[in-house]
Design an enzyme around this catalytic site. Structure first.
Site, PDB file in Angstrom:
ATOM      1  N   ASN A   9      31.686  43.567  44.368  1.00  0.00           N
ATOM      2  CA  ASN A   9      32.506  44.032  43.381  1.00  0.00           C
ATOM      3  C   ASN A   9      31.717  45.156  42.535  1.00  0.00           C
ATOM      4  O   ASN A   9      30.940  44.601  41.771  1.00  0.00           O
ATOM      5  CB  ASN A   9      33.152  43.110  42.615  1.00  0.00           C
ATOM      6  CG  ASN A   9      33.956  43.640  41.294  1.00  0.00           C
ATOM      7  OD1 ASN A   9      34.337  44.787  41.194  1.00  0.00           O
ATOM      8  ND2 ASN A   9      34.447  42.735  40.225  1.00  0.00           N
ATOM      9  N   TRP A  10      31.960  46.356  42.653  1.00  0.00           N
ATOM     10  CA  TRP A  10      30.822  47.353  42.147  1.00  0.00           C
ATOM     11  C   TRP A  10      31.240  47.425  40.686  1.00  0.00           C
ATOM     12  O   TRP A  10      30.439  48.098  39.965  1.00  0.00           O
ATOM     13  CB  TRP A  10      31.020  48.654  42.802  1.00  0.00           C
ATOM     14  CG  TRP A  10      30.563  48.511  44.119  1.00  0.00           C
ATOM     15  CD1 TRP A  10      29.946  47.679  44.899  1.00  0.00           C
ATOM     16  CD2 TRP A  10      30.191  49.789  44.922  1.00  0.00           C
ATOM     17  NE1 TRP A  10      29.493  48.288  46.134  1.00  0.00           N
ATOM     18  CE2 TRP A  10      29.664  49.535  46.045  1.00  0.00           C
ATOM     19  CE3 TRP A  10      30.416  51.158  44.682  1.00  0.00           C
ATOM     20  CZ2 TRP A  10      29.341  50.262  47.288  1.00  0.00           C
ATOM     21  CZ3 TRP A  10      30.271  51.929  45.669  1.00  0.00           C
ATOM     22  CH2 TRP A  10      29.595  51.780  47.099  1.00  0.00           C
ATOM     23  N   LYS A  11      32.596  46.986  40.196  1.00  0.00           N
ATOM     24  CA  LYS A  11      33.051  47.139  38.880  1.00  0.00           C
ATOM     25  C   LYS A  11      32.913  48.611  38.699  1.00  0.00           C
ATOM     26  O   LYS A  11      33.015  49.355  39.211  1.00  0.00           O
ATOM     27  CB  LYS A  11      32.226  46.195  37.968  1.00  0.00           C
ATOM     28  CG  LYS A  11      32.260  44.740  38.174  1.00  0.00           C
ATOM     29  CD  LYS A  11      31.723  43.872  37.438  1.00  0.00           C
ATOM     30  CE  LYS A  11      31.684  42.533  37.969  1.00  0.00           C
ATOM     31  NZ  LYS A  11      31.286  41.400  37.458  1.00  0.00           N
ATOM     32  N   HIS A  96      40.627  39.254  38.342  1.00  0.00           N
ATOM     33  CA  HIS A  96      39.323  39.075  37.863  1.00  0.00           C
ATOM     34  C   HIS A  96      39.199  38.640  36.549  1.00  0.00           C
ATOM     35  O   HIS A  96      40.092  39.421  35.448  1.00  0.00           O
ATOM     36  CB  HIS A  96      38.555  40.493  38.212  1.00  0.00           C
ATOM     37  CG  HIS A  96      36.936  40.157  37.921  1.00  0.00           C
ATOM     38  ND1 HIS A  96      36.412  39.904  37.019  1.00  0.00           N
ATOM     39  CD2 HIS A  96      36.075  39.831  38.940  1.00  0.00           C
ATOM     40  CE1 HIS A  96      35.134  40.025  37.084  1.00  0.00           C
ATOM     41  NE2 HIS A  96      35.110  39.701  38.364  1.00  0.00           N
ATOM     42  N   GLU A  98      37.349  39.589  34.140  1.00  0.00           N
ATOM     43  CA  GLU A  98      37.543  40.783  33.179  1.00  0.00           C
ATOM     44  C   GLU A  98      38.706  41.497  32.935  1.00  0.00           C
ATOM     45  O   GLU A  98      39.045  41.837  31.969  1.00  0.00           O
ATOM     46  CB  GLU A  98      36.339  41.767  33.669  1.00  0.00           C
ATOM     47  CG  GLU A  98      35.024  41.345  33.816  1.00  0.00           C
ATOM     48  CD  GLU A  98      33.952  41.750  34.659  1.00  0.00           C
ATOM     49  OE1 GLU A  98      34.194  42.691  35.458  1.00  0.00           O
ATOM     50  OE2 GLU A  98      33.050  41.156  35.100  1.00  0.00           O
ATOM     51  N   GLU A 168      35.270  31.929  40.556  1.00  0.00           N
ATOM     52  CA  GLU A 168      34.321  32.775  39.509  1.00  0.00           C
ATOM     53  C   GLU A 168      34.283  32.078  38.218  1.00  0.00           C
ATOM     54  O   GLU A 168      35.045  32.307  37.238  1.00  0.00           O
ATOM     55  CB  GLU A 168      34.519  34.120  39.493  1.00  0.00           C
ATOM     56  CG  GLU A 168      34.560  35.081  40.657  1.00  0.00           C
ATOM     57  CD  GLU A 168      34.317  36.424  40.496  1.00  0.00           C
ATOM     58  OE1 GLU A 168      33.306  37.038  41.111  1.00  0.00           O
ATOM     59  OE2 GLU A 168      34.743  37.159  39.792  1.00  0.00           O
ATOM     60  N   GLY A 174      27.673  37.390  35.492  1.00  0.00           N
ATOM     61  CA  GLY A 174      26.660  38.517  34.657  1.00  0.00           C
ATOM     62  C   GLY A 174      25.675  37.807  33.685  1.00  0.00           C
ATOM     63  O   GLY A 174      25.055  38.782  32.995  1.00  0.00           O
ATOM     64  N   SER A 214      26.823  35.433  39.333  1.00  0.00           N
ATOM     65  CA  SER A 214      25.326  35.432  39.486  1.00  0.00           C
ATOM     66  C   SER A 214      24.867  35.077  40.893  1.00  0.00           C
ATOM     67  O   SER A 214      23.752  34.604  40.905  1.00  0.00           O
ATOM     68  CB  SER A 214      24.532  34.557  38.259  1.00  0.00           C
ATOM     69  OG  SER A 214      25.065  35.177  36.940  1.00  0.00           O
ATOM     70  N   GLY A 235      28.527  40.709  41.952  1.00  0.00           N
ATOM     71  CA  GLY A 235      28.649  41.616  41.321  1.00  0.00           C
ATOM     72  C   GLY A 235      27.506  42.582  41.360  1.00  0.00           C
ATOM     73  O   GLY A 235      27.134  43.501  42.065  1.00  0.00           O
ATOM     74  N   GLY A 236      26.648  42.237  40.286  1.00  0.00           N
ATOM     75  CA  GLY A 236      25.334  42.901  39.956  1.00  0.00           C
ATOM     76  C   GLY A 236      24.491  43.162  41.388  1.00  0.00           C
ATOM     77  O   GLY A 236      24.422  44.465  41.633  1.00  0.00           O
TER      78      GLY A 236
END
Ligand code: 13P
Length: 252
Positions: A9-11, A96, A98, A168, A174, A214, A235-236
């Protein structure tokens, strides 16, 4: 047999040229490696067509990060399931944390998004998870149960078989604080049990349940070795091809 999946997930990251470079690196790496999982990238909407072109030539799969709950019309800035289907989108992230937090998406609205995607043959990657306060109050199972019941359990068995789930825990996203393998396994097993109760044992056994929060090349192997963890939503660490592909190589 359920699928192992690693999804990135590149966000809201990467310019066009950076996105192209990252896709190219993942594409080339997939050519060389034989992996025990499907690899999906979920870039910002603007780059979906470019990444889909890569996917046509490769085992790489592509997903969107969001979809409108509406069919079409005067919803400035939104993207419909029909639009995603028109560029052969295979997956789309829904729910998600977010989007729940910053865009106030409700369980009911997410149910509509899931419906729109399934109408167009797109597989939802549906995210569930509790915030820290809910875990501390020991109500994390209730929260996840409610998310599943209110956004997914209206589906019939056939429809549900197109859904991928992602657990998640919001406190792990993150933050560098990964859920322990035991915490992930406990929740994944609970989710699978709920699905078995709602549908049947076979449906529960077939659904892929990914862990997100993470996840990195250092912890992926232990997480993915848990019985009910079928991969990760990253993610990251999905923003660097080497890290992302190292995670995809973490299945025993
Ligand atoms: P991080 O891997 O950066 O914690 O993000 C997880 C996530 O939100 C994937 O959807």
């Amino acid at each position: 047999m359920r699928k192992n999946i690693v999804a990135g997930n590149w966000k809201m990251n990467k310019t066009f040229s950076e996105a192209e470079e990252l896709t190219d690196q993942i594409f080339l790496s997939l050519e060389e490696k034989s992996l025990k999982c499907d690899v999906i990238i979920c870039p910002p909407a603007l780059y979906l067509e470019m990444t889909s072109d890569y996917a046509e030539e490769s085992r790489l799969k592509v997903g969107a990060q969001n979809v409108s709950e509406h069919e079409k019309g005067a919803y400035t800035g939104e993207i419909s399931a029909a639009m995603l289907a028109s560029i052969d989108m295979e997956y789309c992230i829904v729910g998600h944390s977010e989007r729940r937090k910053y865009f106030h998406e409700t369980n009911d609205q997410l149910a509509q998004k899931v419906n729109r995607l399934l109408d167009y043959g797109i597989k939802p990657i549906f995210c569930v998870g509790e915030v820290l306060e809910e875990r501390e109050k020991n109500i994390h199972f209730d929260i996840v149960k409610k998310q599943l019941e209110e956004s997914l359990f209206h589906l019939n068995k056939d429809e549900f078989s197109n859904v991928v789930l992602a657990y998640e825990p919001v406190w792990a996203i993150g933050t560098g604080k990964t859920a322990s393998p035991e915490q992930a396994q406990e929740m994944h097993a609970y989710i699978r049990k709920m699905i078995a109760e709602k549908y049947d044992a076979n449906t529960a056994d077939e659904v892929s349940i990914l862990y997100g929060g993470s996840c990195n090349p250092g912890n992926a192997k232990t997480l993915f070795s848990q019985n009910d963890v079928d991969g990760g939503l990253i993610g990251g660490a999905s923003l660097k091809a080497d890290d992302f592909m190292a995670i995809a190589e973490s299945f025993e």
